[in-house]
Structure formats: C-alpha cells, structure tokens
Design a protein around this motif. Structure first.
Motif, short mmCIF file in Angstrom:
data_model
loop_
_atom_site.label_atom_id
_atom_site.label_comp_id
_atom_site.label_asym_id
_atom_site.label_seq_id
_atom_site.Cartn_x
_atom_site.Cartn_y
_atom_site.Cartn_z
N LEU A 111 87.76 55.46 49.99
CA LEU A 111 87.13 56.69 49.50
C LEU A 111 86.27 57.36 50.57
CD1 LEU A 111 85.95 55.45 45.98
CD2 LEU A 111 87.91 56.91 46.48
N GLN A 112 86.10 56.71 51.71
CA GLN A 112 85.23 57.22 52.77
C GLN A 112 85.55 58.64 53.22
OE1 GLN A 112 86.17 56.87 56.43
NE2 GLN A 112 84.21 57.53 57.28
N PRO A 113 86.83 59.01 53.43
CA PRO A 113 87.10 60.38 53.89
C PRO A 113 86.58 61.45 52.94
CG PRO A 113 89.02 59.00 54.24
CD PRO A 113 88.07 58.20 53.40
N LEU A 114 86.75 61.24 51.62
CA LEU A 114 86.24 62.22 50.67
C LEU A 114 84.72 62.30 50.71
CD1 LEU A 114 88.41 61.90 47.44
CD2 LEU A 114 88.22 63.84 48.97
N LEU A 115 84.07 61.14 50.80
CA LEU A 115 82.62 61.11 50.87
C LEU A 115 82.12 61.76 52.15
CD1 LEU A 115 80.17 60.16 49.31
CD2 LEU A 115 80.35 57.94 50.44
N THR A 116 82.80 61.50 53.27
CA THR A 116 82.42 62.10 54.54
C THR A 116 82.61 63.61 54.51
OG1 THR A 116 83.02 60.10 55.76
CG2 THR A 116 82.91 62.13 57.02
N ALA A 117 83.75 64.06 53.97
CA ALA A 117 84.01 65.50 53.91
C ALA A 117 82.97 66.20 53.04
CB ALA A 117 85.42 65.75 53.36
N THR A 118 82.55 65.55 51.97
CA THR A 118 81.55 66.14 51.08
C THR A 118 80.20 66.29 51.78
OG1 THR A 118 82.66 65.15 49.17
CG2 THR A 118 80.39 65.89 48.86
N LEU A 119 79.84 65.30 52.60
CA LEU A 119 78.53 65.31 53.25
C LEU A 119 78.53 66.04 54.59
CD1 LEU A 119 77.41 61.62 52.56
CD2 LEU A 119 76.72 63.68 51.34
N ALA A 120 79.72 66.23 55.19
CA ALA A 120 79.78 66.84 56.52
C ALA A 120 79.27 68.28 56.51
CB ALA A 120 81.22 66.82 57.06
N ALA A 253 83.80 65.14 62.30
CA ALA A 253 83.66 63.88 61.57
C ALA A 253 84.65 63.81 60.41
CB ALA A 253 82.23 63.73 61.05
N SER A 254 84.86 64.92 59.72
CA SER A 254 85.76 64.90 58.56
C SER A 254 87.20 64.63 58.99
CB SER A 254 85.68 66.23 57.81
OG SER A 254 85.92 67.31 58.69
#
Length: 304
Positions: A111-120, A253-254
């Motif tokens: 799930l890291q990519p979705l979480l990273t994209a949300t926070l980026a 990062a995303s």
C-alpha cells in the motif's frame, strides 16, 4: 564509441535500474523466510547491518567518496536510515516472525505507493496527475488479485497471528513511506555511498538495542542461514539500497514509490520458482494489471 552510442547506452542503463531494483528488492521476503528460523529478527538484522558496514566503510575510503558536509545533513540522513531500514525492515521481519503470512505482509506493505502519493502533495509539492492515480489504483487492484488468489477467503483475518504482528507490518509501511518522502525532502545533498553508511549506522544502533533488550540473541549458524545472510548483505543491503537511493535522487517520490507495486507479484513468482507455490490464473492476470499500473504511474507527468 560515438557520443550517440554512449547516449543510447546511458539511456539503456537508466531504464534498467528500476527493473533491477524490483528484482533484487523482492528477494527480501524470500530471505526472511529462509533466515528467520535460525535467528530472531532484530538479532538477524543487526548482524546483517554490521557485516554490511564492514564492507561499505572501506569502500567509501577506496572510492574517495566524501562524507556529508554538515552535522545537519548527518542528522537528516540518520533519521532517513531509521525510517527506511530500522522501521521498515524491523517491522517486516518481526511481523513475519510473529506469524504474519509473507503474502499478506507484502500486500500491506504494497500500500506504500498510494500512501506516498497521497502525502507527496502536501509535503513535497508534487501534483499527482489523473493518469498516475489511475496507475496507482490499477497497481493496488493487481496486488490484491495476486495475493488474494493465495489466501483462503474463509479464513479469519487474524488466524495464525495477532495484533502485534499486524502492528509491526503497519510500522514497516509507515517507515518506508515516510522514509522515501523524508529523504527526498531533506537529503538531496546526501553522498550516495557514505550517506548509506550513516543510514546503516543509525539503524544498526536501534536494532542492536532492540536485540539486547527484547531477544535472547541466539543464532543457529546453519548453511542456509549463512547463505541467506550473505545474499541479504551483498545484494539487498548494498546493491538494492544504493539503487533505491539513486532512484529517489533521480525521480519524484511518487514515481519511485510506484515501483514497489511490482514487488509482491515478483515475490510470488520467486516463491513459485523456489518453493513450487502454485500461481492460479487470477494471480497471473493480477501481475499483468500491476505492471500496467506501474507503467502508467511512472510515465504520468508529476509537477511541482
């Protein structure tokens, strides 16, 4: 060799870096499965990092790599090491050690990519385009298909492990997500080789303390453990991590985070080759969907 040929070679090498990174990074779950029966998680990781440092520190001197230029940068690099190495690997290894299935672990960390994209967006100023969101969604759906095909739908969620194992994996997910964002934001001036040494120093200090306080620190030096440890030191802790640091430096990062969507399918493929685990049709379809999602997420233009 002509300049155009050199340019094509450089382009090919850059294009191969994400593929190589995914192939190497995905062996981490396989290494955990091989090694954890012979050593406790923090003890295992502490020994791995100490051996890695024993190889990296002379390499820094041999290659003339400079060290971080300020104590402030040293501190930022140390924090990123705690997140990317101590929190992520410690959480994954301890979660599997406590009984979390490796497939479910890979799904949750995936799930890291979705979480990273949300926070980026709020943290780094990156704007995620619609095509990237589509790619991220397809990647998540593909992971669910790959690993969902291997899970018993009638089984209870916490059958075989407890909340502690789930909490460990969630710590790993948070660590790798925040570590990717933190390094992109605060460690852009990090020397690649010596900076990795600083990261491992901070991570090994925390993991060593955890092993001292929480574990018996017994290691069974079986051939399987020795070979697994050698692979994790040389291939994961050095080659794959240096590739990750280089990829974070080169791209948003995303976009780098989207590569992690490929790890669970590749891990499942490796498990099939090594342990003869059956891959049903739904898993193969899920792999194809995941690859399409990664391509969309990586090619979408993220803007500041």
């Amino acid at each position: 060799m002509t300049s155009s040929a050199n340019s094509r070679l450089d382009t090919a090498l850059l294009a191969s870096m994400p593929v190589l990174f995914v192939a190497l990074w995905s062996t981490g779950f396989i290494g955990a499965k091989f090694g954890l029966p012979h050593a406790e998680p923090f003890t295992f990781l502490f020994v791995r990092f100490v051996l890695t440092l024993a190889l990296l520190i002379p390499l820094v001197k041999l290659m003339g790599s400079g060290w971080p230029t300020s104590w402030r940068l040293w501190g930022h690099i140390a924090v990123s090491g705690l997140l990317v190495h101590a929190a992520y690997l410690g959480g994954v290894f301890y979660g599997i050690y406590l009984g979390m299935p490796a497939g479910l672990t890979a799904l949750l960390v995936g799930l890291q990519p979705l979480l990273t994209a949300t926070l980026a967006g709020p943290l780094l100023g990156e704007r995620i385009t619609a095509i990237q969101w589509l790619g991220l969604a397809l990647g998540l759906a593909g992971i669910a298909m790959v690993l969902g095909s291997k899970l018993d739908p009638g089984a209870a969620l916490f059958q075989g492990f407890g909340f502690a194992a789930l909490a460990c994996v969630l710590v790993a997910l948070t660590g790798i997500t925040l570590g990717t964002l933190y390094q992109k934001r605060f460690c852009t001036g990090m020397p690649l080789l010596s900076g990795t040494v600083v990261q491992y120093l901070s991570a090994s200090a925390v993991l060593g303390l955890g092993a001292l306080l929480l574990e018996e620190r017994h290691i069974e030096w079986a051939p399987t453990f020795v070979l697994t440890l050698g692979w994790l030191v040389l291939v994961l802790s050095i080659a794959a991590i240096l590739l990750l640091m280089a990829l974070i430096r080169r791209g948003e990062a995303s976009r780098v985070a989207s590569l992690f969507y490929l790890v669970p399918p590749v891990t499942a493929l490796q498990a099939w080759l090594l342990f003869d685990e059956h891959l049903p049709l739904m898993a193969l379809v899920g792999m194809a969907i995941t690859i399409v999602g990664v391509v969309l997420a990586a090619r979408g233009q993220a803007r500041r």
